[in-house]
Design an enzyme around this catalytic site. Structure first.
Site, PDB file in Angstrom:
ATOM      1  N   ASP A 110       0.843  -1.196   0.000  1.00  0.00           N
ATOM      2  CA  ASP A 110       0.000   0.000   0.000  1.00  0.00           C
ATOM      3  C   ASP A 110       0.876   1.243   0.000  1.00  0.00           C
ATOM      4  O   ASP A 110       1.960   1.251   0.578  1.00  0.00           O
ATOM      5  CB  ASP A 110      -0.893  -0.029   1.254  1.00  0.00           C
ATOM      6  CG  ASP A 110      -2.123   0.835   1.084  1.00  0.00           C
ATOM      7  OD1 ASP A 110      -2.274   1.437  -0.001  1.00  0.00           O
ATOM      8  OD2 ASP A 110      -2.916   0.910   2.032  1.00  0.00           O
ATOM      9  N   ASN A 165      -9.859  -3.078  -7.081  1.00  0.00           N
ATOM     10  CA  ASN A 165      -8.994  -2.167  -7.827  1.00  0.00           C
ATOM     11  C   ASN A 165      -9.467  -1.938  -9.260  1.00  0.00           C
ATOM     12  O   ASN A 165      -9.030  -0.998  -9.913  1.00  0.00           O
ATOM     13  CB  ASN A 165      -7.552  -2.700  -7.862  1.00  0.00           C
ATOM     14  CG  ASN A 165      -6.872  -2.580  -6.514  1.00  0.00           C
ATOM     15  OD1 ASN A 165      -5.983  -3.337  -6.189  1.00  0.00           O
ATOM     16  ND2 ASN A 165      -7.310  -1.612  -5.711  1.00  0.00           N
TER      17      ASN A 165
END
Lengths: 491, 283
Positions: free
Chosen positions: B57, B105
């Site tokens: 991340d 995503n």
């Protein structure tokens, strides 16, 4: 039809070695690499005969499934030259049944019949003549008495099939006259011969072993294909080359002689290095087979697959994205209709689905299961009924056959009663001991692989309803399936 | 190939990690010679985690802080990925899972998704020979969406095939992965097999998850200070220790990774004071 082998060449004295069995000339050639060239040449000469050419063009699977066909042919010849008369008789009866189902008319309306005696004599004649020629071309001509003995063997082969060898001249010196006359008068530039010479080698599908490396196969084929074609053309009798208008390529004669000579040198290899049967088994064996050689095979295939994966990964990525997959495919293991048509249904590779395609399936199944009458006829009848059902449902333009377009347009639901009947008959045929389940041995005979059932049924057998369900879903829903795919799709 | 002996049952039977105690030295089942250094020795420290998972991340924020487009952050992540793979391998981690792309995503801007796909393809192709040479077995968790370009799917397959025989570390790249979806798939698979409700145990359920040979996650690392699970391997992180280093993924380096391993080794894993083994295996 008669398969009485006792009448074969009765004039042969008893003290000579038997015509069949391990001592025969046939066995001496079996593992000879020249034999591969000679067989191709013989096949072209056969296909150039109008009757055989028509039968091949209509019925043969050698374009779409050449390796399977080659394997079956080699096995059949092995059996025909077996030392055991019972094996020979059985194989002769099987071949006769197989050929009795092949008759029809060629593209010019002339009838053909695979049981025609003169035609069958020609097949045997081409094999014999090609064996002699291969020895001559490789610079090791046969002695006269070896040649005569071999001729007797081939006549005996014909006699085992036909009851007697009357269609071939009794004496070798008369054979050459007969052969030249057929070449001069009867052979034509048939479609089947052209296919073998110009199409087969250029489109030869990869054998199972090299399936994972299509680029390597295609690259090798692009070089070797035309070469094999040229070598074969150059080895054909001059009279036929002239008649059929085959091209004379400069240097082809030299290349051809070189190829035969080089192949002939293999006789200096240590004994046991070349074994045609192992080689063809290696090429055609499906990956999951579980007999002793399969461990090596699996390892070999694994290495091939890894090598080609690495090759693809390290070659620069292609800039243009490939075409989208056909809309007919989804993500539950179904394949596009056209792919299924090409790989499974169109066994003869002519772009149409016709009775010979389904007959080829029945033929492959009865070969694998080694069926005898009346099971074999039952299987053919079931396939014939299925063909009528397909024709009715799919042949929209009424030309008697089903094109890939007709099949794809219908996106058909093929699970009619006749297909279910095929599955049931096949189950009964595969269930050799009739106990209502297919056990491990019966499974291996049909699929040539070991039986691996999922977790849910633990008893290691294959029940009737599961078999019928799997077969029907493979055939009608085009579902990819590990055991069924190699049954019909293997090249 | 080679799946035999890597199954869940075998894993459950290795009898490792008594909670609070010193773990018995895990046997290198595949006979790997470069055994991990300093594993499971000394009172109060634990073995190197067997299965480490990273939620990568912070790429976007990394780029934004430098006034670069978000895509630059993804590109910078490549170096970290390779470094972490190498570090994990030499530290003796046997299973490394990287969360590369989640099912959610796909909702990112189309251009960014396209860029990611191209980037991943380039990374896979560029490092394939290295991964092979390092003896790392690679595989892709998820990766079923038809939106994945066909060439990329092909490369995934090729890399999987290529490294299938490797017996070093197993690298699982979670691509187009969703933890809930995996659980739903396992349930479907059970129903398809006609398993009676009474027979469904945690252990059996785990066998129907993708890659059932993968052990539970021991240590999960999420960079950039975010403290969420984000639908990642929900079943397998049940007993995972989590660390949340503040550093953004492109800046995450070998020392940071080793620090996470150290943190893990100092923690007292209690499994809710119930000495349960992994994968729902009954004790």
């Amino acid at each position: 039809m008669t398969t009485d082998t006792s009448r074969t060449d009765t004039e042969r004295p008893d003290d000579e070695p038997p015509l069949f069995g391990p001592g025969s000339q046939f066995h001496a050639f079996f593992d000879d690499p020249r034999w591969a060239l000679a067989i191709i040449r013989a096949t072209v000469l056969e296909a150039a005969h109008p009757q055989i050419g028509a039968a091949l063009a209509d019925n043969s699977t050698f374009v779409a499934h050449p390796w399977r066909r080659l394997r079956n042919t080699l096995l059949s010849m092995r059996r025909m030259y077996s030392g055991d008369p019972a094996v020979r008789e059985r194989e002769a009866a099987r071949l006769n049944r197989l050929h009795a189902r092949m008759s029809g008319t060629d593209s010019r309306g002339r009838p053909y019949d695979a049981m025609d005696r003169a035609t069958r004599a020609w097949v045997v004649a081409t094999l014999f003549e090609s064996a002699v020629t291969m020895c001559r071309l490789s610079g090791q001509p046969l002695e006269q008495d070896t040649m005569e003995r071999m001729y007797a063997e081939y006549r005996a082969y014909l006699a085992a099939l036909d009851g007697d060898a009357g269609e071939l001249p009794r004496r070798l010196q008369d054979f050459w006259g007969y052969f030249d006359r057929v070449v001069e008068d009867e052979l034509e530039n048939t479609e089947a011969a052209r296919i073998i010479l110009y199409r087969l080698f250029d489109h030869l599908p990869a054998p199972a072993l090299l399936d994972g490396a299509p680029t390597v196969w295609a690259a090798g084929r692009a070089v070797a294909g035309p070469l094999f074609g040229a070598i074969t053309v150059a080895s054909l009798p001059e009279a036929y080359r002239r008649r059929a208008g085959l091209p004379e390529m400069p240097g082809a004669q030299t290349v051809m002689r070189g190829a035969y000579l080089a192949a002939g040198l293999a006789r200096f290899l240590p004994e046991g290095w070349l074994d045609a049967e192992n080689l063809i088994e290696l090429l055609t064996r499906s990956p999951a087979a579980d007999d002793p050689a399969a461990g090596t095979m699996t390892a070999l295939r694994g290495r091939m697959k890894r090598a080609s994966a690495l090759l693809r990964l390290i070659t620069p990525p292609g800039g243009t994205p490939g075409p989208d997959p056909e809309p007919g495919s989804d993500h539950e293991g179904r394949r596009p209709a056209r792919e299924f048509f090409r790989q499974v249904l169109d066994q003869t590779g002519d772009g149409h689905l016709d009775w010979p395609d389904l007959a080829a399936m029945a033929r492959e199944l009865s070969t694998r299961l080694d069926l005898e009458e009346p099971e074999e006829t039952r299987l053919y009848d079931a396939f014939a009924a299925w063909w009528r059902e397909l024709q009715e449902a799919l042949d929209t333009d009424g030309d008697g056959r089903v094109s890939a377009d007709e099949y794809a347009a219908a996106v058909p639901s093929l699970a009619g009663p006749a297909l279910i009947r095929v599955a049931e008959v096949l189950f009964d045929a595969a269930d050799a001991d009739g106990n209502g389940t297919i056990d491990a041995d019966e499974y291996r005979a049909l699929f040539r692989t070991a039986f691996h059932r999922d977790l849910d049924t633990g008893d290691g057998t294959y029940g009737r309803s599961a078999f019928v369900g799997d077969f029907v879903s493979f055939m009608s829903a085009r579902r990819t399936s590990t055991p069924y795919d190699p049954l019909f799709t293997d090249a | 190939m080679g799946e035999a002996g890597w199954g869940v049952n075998e894993y459950g039977a290795t009898g490792r990690t008594a909670p609070g105690g010193v773990a018995p030295d895990t046997v290198d089942r595949d006979g790997r010679s470069d055994g991990p250094a300093g594993r499971g020795t000394g009172a109060g420290t634990r073995a190197v985690p067997r299965h480490v998972a990273c939620v990568m991340d912070g790429n976007g924020r990394w780029a934004q802080r430098r006034s670069l487009p978000r895509t630059a952050g993804h590109r910078a992540a490549e170096a970290t990925v390779i470094e972490i793979i190498e570090t994990a391998r030499s530290a003796g981690v046997e299973w490394l899972t990287l969360y590369a792309f989640s099912t959610e995503n796909w909702n990112r801007p189309g251009a960014e998704v396209d860029y990611l796909m191209r980037l991943v393809r380039r990374v896979v192709r560029k490092h394939a020979p290295l991964l092979l040479a390092r003896g790392i077995r690679c595989r892709f968790l998820g990766a079923t969406d038809p939106r994945i370009p066909r060439e990329l799917a092909r490369d995934f397959d090729d890399l999987t095939t290529l490294t299938d025989g490797n017996r070093g570390m197993t690298l699982t790249v979670a691509f187009d992965h969703g933890g809930r979806r995996d659980i739903v798939e396992a349930a479907r698979s059970l129903i398809r097999n006609g398993t009676p409700a009474g027979e469904v145990t945690e252990h059996l359920f785990a066998q129907h998850l993708p890659f059932p040979d993968t052990p539970d996650v021991d240590l999960a690392i999420r960079t950039s200070g975010e403290q969420r699970i984000s639908n990642f391997m929900l079943w397998k992180v049940a007993y995972a220790e989590w660390t949340f280093p503040e550093v953004l993924w492109p800046d995450f380096r070998a020392p940071d990774f080793l620090a996470c391993l150290r943190t893990y080794r100092c923690r007292d894993r209690r499994f809710g004071s119930l000495p349960t083994r992994t994968n729902g295996d009954p004790r």
